[in-house]
Design a protein around this motif. Structure first.
Motif, PDB file in Angstrom:
ATOM      1  N   SER A   6      39.064  86.996  15.799  1.00  0.00           N
ATOM      2  CA  SER A   6      39.878  86.184  16.933  1.00  0.00           C
ATOM      3  C   SER A   6      40.920  85.431  16.437  1.00  0.00           C
ATOM      4  CB  SER A   6      38.718  85.711  17.581  1.00  0.00           C
ATOM      5  OG  SER A   6      37.786  86.475  18.266  1.00  0.00           O
ATOM      6  N   ARG A   7      41.905  85.189  17.163  1.00  0.00           N
ATOM      7  CA  ARG A   7      42.848  84.177  17.205  1.00  0.00           C
ATOM      8  C   ARG A   7      42.992  83.270  18.255  1.00  0.00           C
ATOM      9  NH1 ARG A   7      43.637  88.231  13.511  1.00  0.00           N
ATOM     10  NH2 ARG A   7      44.666  87.839  11.363  1.00  0.00           N
ATOM     11  N   PHE A   8      43.332  82.212  17.910  1.00  0.00           N
ATOM     12  CA  PHE A   8      43.699  81.187  18.991  1.00  0.00           C
ATOM     13  C   PHE A   8      44.757  80.415  18.784  1.00  0.00           C
ATOM     14  CE2 PHE A   8      39.181  81.892  18.377  1.00  0.00           C
ATOM     15  CZ  PHE A   8      38.641  81.789  19.632  1.00  0.00           C
ATOM     16  N   ASP A   9      45.579  79.920  19.980  1.00  0.00           N
ATOM     17  CA  ASP A   9      46.937  79.161  19.713  1.00  0.00           C
ATOM     18  C   ASP A   9      46.607  77.710  19.354  1.00  0.00           C
ATOM     19  OD1 ASP A   9      46.401  78.045  22.353  1.00  0.00           O
ATOM     20  OD2 ASP A   9      48.121  79.137  23.020  1.00  0.00           O
ATOM     21  N   VAL A  10      47.544  76.900  19.328  1.00  0.00           N
ATOM     22  CA  VAL A  10      47.297  75.476  19.067  1.00  0.00           C
ATOM     23  C   VAL A  10      46.449  74.883  20.107  1.00  0.00           C
ATOM     24  CG1 VAL A  10      49.440  74.826  20.054  1.00  0.00           C
ATOM     25  CG2 VAL A  10      48.524  73.554  18.187  1.00  0.00           C
ATOM     26  N   GLN A  11      46.493  75.522  21.549  1.00  0.00           N
ATOM     27  CA  GLN A  11      45.875  74.915  22.456  1.00  0.00           C
ATOM     28  C   GLN A  11      44.550  75.437  22.646  1.00  0.00           C
ATOM     29  OE1 GLN A  11      47.091  72.300  24.642  1.00  0.00           O
ATOM     30  NE2 GLN A  11      48.802  72.446  23.291  1.00  0.00           N
ATOM     31  N   GLY A  12      44.111  76.127  21.813  1.00  0.00           N
ATOM     32  CA  GLY A  12      42.888  76.850  21.828  1.00  0.00           C
ATOM     33  C   GLY A  12      42.506  78.284  22.532  1.00  0.00           C
ATOM     34  N   GLU A  13      43.837  78.680  23.189  1.00  0.00           N
ATOM     35  CA  GLU A  13      43.635  79.787  24.062  1.00  0.00           C
ATOM     36  C   GLU A  13      43.754  81.064  23.186  1.00  0.00           C
ATOM     37  OE1 GLU A  13      43.476  79.882  27.663  1.00  0.00           O
ATOM     38  OE2 GLU A  13      43.684  77.823  27.270  1.00  0.00           O
ATOM     39  N   VAL A  14      43.089  82.191  23.660  1.00  0.00           N
ATOM     40  CA  VAL A  14      42.670  83.333  22.970  1.00  0.00           C
ATOM     41  C   VAL A  14      44.205  83.878  22.940  1.00  0.00           C
ATOM     42  CG1 VAL A  14      41.699  85.650  23.077  1.00  0.00           C
ATOM     43  CG2 VAL A  14      40.302  83.638  23.800  1.00  0.00           C
ATOM     44  N   LEU A  25      44.314  67.979  16.780  1.00  0.00           N
ATOM     45  CA  LEU A  25      45.788  68.409  16.391  1.00  0.00           C
ATOM     46  C   LEU A  25      46.746  67.497  17.203  1.00  0.00           C
ATOM     47  CD1 LEU A  25      44.165  71.313  17.282  1.00  0.00           C
ATOM     48  CD2 LEU A  25      46.111  71.996  15.680  1.00  0.00           C
ATOM     49  N   LYS A  26      47.799  67.040  16.468  1.00  0.00           N
ATOM     50  CA  LYS A  26      48.703  66.085  17.172  1.00  0.00           C
ATOM     51  C   LYS A  26      50.026  66.930  17.491  1.00  0.00           C
ATOM     52  CE  LYS A  26      51.740  61.932  16.169  1.00  0.00           C
ATOM     53  NZ  LYS A  26      52.112  60.900  15.305  1.00  0.00           N
ATOM     54  N   GLN A  27      50.601  66.964  18.586  1.00  0.00           N
ATOM     55  CA  GLN A  27      51.722  67.715  18.943  1.00  0.00           C
ATOM     56  C   GLN A  27      52.806  66.779  18.487  1.00  0.00           C
ATOM     57  OE1 GLN A  27      51.495  70.675  20.270  1.00  0.00           O
ATOM     58  NE2 GLN A  27      49.303  70.559  20.403  1.00  0.00           N
ATOM     59  N   SER A  28      53.783  67.051  17.479  1.00  0.00           N
ATOM     60  CA  SER A  28      54.649  66.190  16.995  1.00  0.00           C
ATOM     61  C   SER A  28      55.627  66.076  18.060  1.00  0.00           C
ATOM     62  CB  SER A  28      55.300  66.810  15.786  1.00  0.00           C
ATOM     63  OG  SER A  28      55.887  68.210  16.015  1.00  0.00           O
ATOM     64  N   PRO A  70      36.645  78.991  13.122  1.00  0.00           N
ATOM     65  CA  PRO A  70      37.835  79.261  12.647  1.00  0.00           C
ATOM     66  C   PRO A  70      38.518  78.312  11.911  1.00  0.00           C
ATOM     67  CG  PRO A  70      37.431  79.483  15.103  1.00  0.00           C
ATOM     68  CD  PRO A  70      36.344  78.923  14.567  1.00  0.00           C
ATOM     69  N   THR A  71      39.560  78.961  10.991  1.00  0.00           N
ATOM     70  CA  THR A  71      40.212  77.925  10.047  1.00  0.00           C
ATOM     71  C   THR A  71      41.964  77.941  10.675  1.00  0.00           C
ATOM     72  OG1 THR A  71      40.894  79.935   8.803  1.00  0.00           O
ATOM     73  CG2 THR A  71      39.178  78.366   8.015  1.00  0.00           C
ATOM     74  N   TRP A  72      42.441  76.995  10.365  1.00  0.00           N
ATOM     75  CA  TRP A  72      43.895  76.730  10.625  1.00  0.00           C
ATOM     76  C   TRP A  72      44.804  77.353   9.956  1.00  0.00           C
ATOM     77  CZ3 TRP A  72      46.790  75.764  14.810  1.00  0.00           C
ATOM     78  CH2 TRP A  72      47.933  75.291  14.690  1.00  0.00           C
ATOM     79  N   ASN A  73      45.563  78.062  10.124  1.00  0.00           N
ATOM     80  CA  ASN A  73      46.776  78.777   9.439  1.00  0.00           C
ATOM     81  C   ASN A  73      47.998  78.107  10.035  1.00  0.00           C
ATOM     82  OD1 ASN A  73      48.944  80.691   8.800  1.00  0.00           O
ATOM     83  ND2 ASN A  73      47.669  82.168   8.650  1.00  0.00           N
ATOM     84  N   ALA A  74      48.429  77.255   9.125  1.00  0.00           N
ATOM     85  CA  ALA A  74      49.679  76.245   9.293  1.00  0.00           C
ATOM     86  C   ALA A  74      50.842  77.288   9.427  1.00  0.00           C
ATOM     87  CB  ALA A  74      49.972  75.084   8.347  1.00  0.00           C
ATOM     88  N   ALA A  75      50.917  78.150   8.599  1.00  0.00           N
ATOM     89  CA  ALA A  75      52.242  78.939   8.435  1.00  0.00           C
ATOM     90  C   ALA A  75      52.427  79.610   9.855  1.00  0.00           C
ATOM     91  CB  ALA A  75      52.074  79.951   7.306  1.00  0.00           C
ATOM     92  N   GLU A  76      51.303  80.208  10.475  1.00  0.00           N
ATOM     93  CA  GLU A  76      51.505  80.880  11.751  1.00  0.00           C
ATOM     94  C   GLU A  76      51.300  80.036  12.857  1.00  0.00           C
ATOM     95  OE1 GLU A  76      49.515  84.953  11.836  1.00  0.00           O
ATOM     96  OE2 GLU A  76      49.240  84.674   9.725  1.00  0.00           O
ATOM     97  N   LYS A  77      50.741  78.830  12.675  1.00  0.00           N
ATOM     98  CA  LYS A  77      50.315  77.817  13.920  1.00  0.00           C
ATOM     99  C   LYS A  77      49.251  78.391  14.750  1.00  0.00           C
ATOM    100  CE  LYS A  77      54.455  75.183  13.264  1.00  0.00           C
ATOM    101  NZ  LYS A  77      55.695  74.723  13.521  1.00  0.00           N
ATOM    102  N   ILE A  78      48.149  79.098  14.038  1.00  0.00           N
ATOM    103  CA  ILE A  78      47.062  79.653  14.930  1.00  0.00           C
ATOM    104  C   ILE A  78      45.747  79.294  14.111  1.00  0.00           C
ATOM    105  CG2 ILE A  78      48.547  81.568  15.762  1.00  0.00           C
ATOM    106  CD1 ILE A  78      47.009  83.195  13.882  1.00  0.00           C
TER     107      ILE A  78
END
Length: 93
Positions: free
Chosen positions: A49-57, A11-14, A33-41
């Protein structure tokens, strides 16, 4: 970007151009897990389970963050993904 052959997400942090590399397995039971671009999770399809862009729960049942991987660029243009930072990886060999 998902890299299936490396079992990783890159993941590139723009805002600052850094790249975060994460193992592509959920820490609950190992689903992908799959990436949800709309929610950025990341969203795990097995148990939600859901994780943020840094992989945190963000939401369990996972209780641990996704495993962070470390990038090791080589002179030939290839990049290795390591489970430990490069200095640690060398000292454990």
């Amino acid at each position: 970007m998902h890299v299936p052959s490396a079992s990783a997400w890159l993941l590139k942090q723009s805002s600052h151009g850094n790249v975060t590399a994460l193992d592509d397995r959920c820490t609950h039971l190992g689903c992908r897990p799959t990436w949800n671009a709309a929610e950025k999770i990341f969203h795990c399809p097995c148990h939600g389970s859901r994780f943020d862009v840094q992989g945190e729960v963000i939401l369990g049942p996972a209780s641990k963050p996704m495993q962070r991987l470390f990038l090791s660029p080589e002179k030939d243009g290839k990049v290795w993904l390591l489970e430990k930072p490069q200095a640690d990886a060398r000292s454990s060999s």
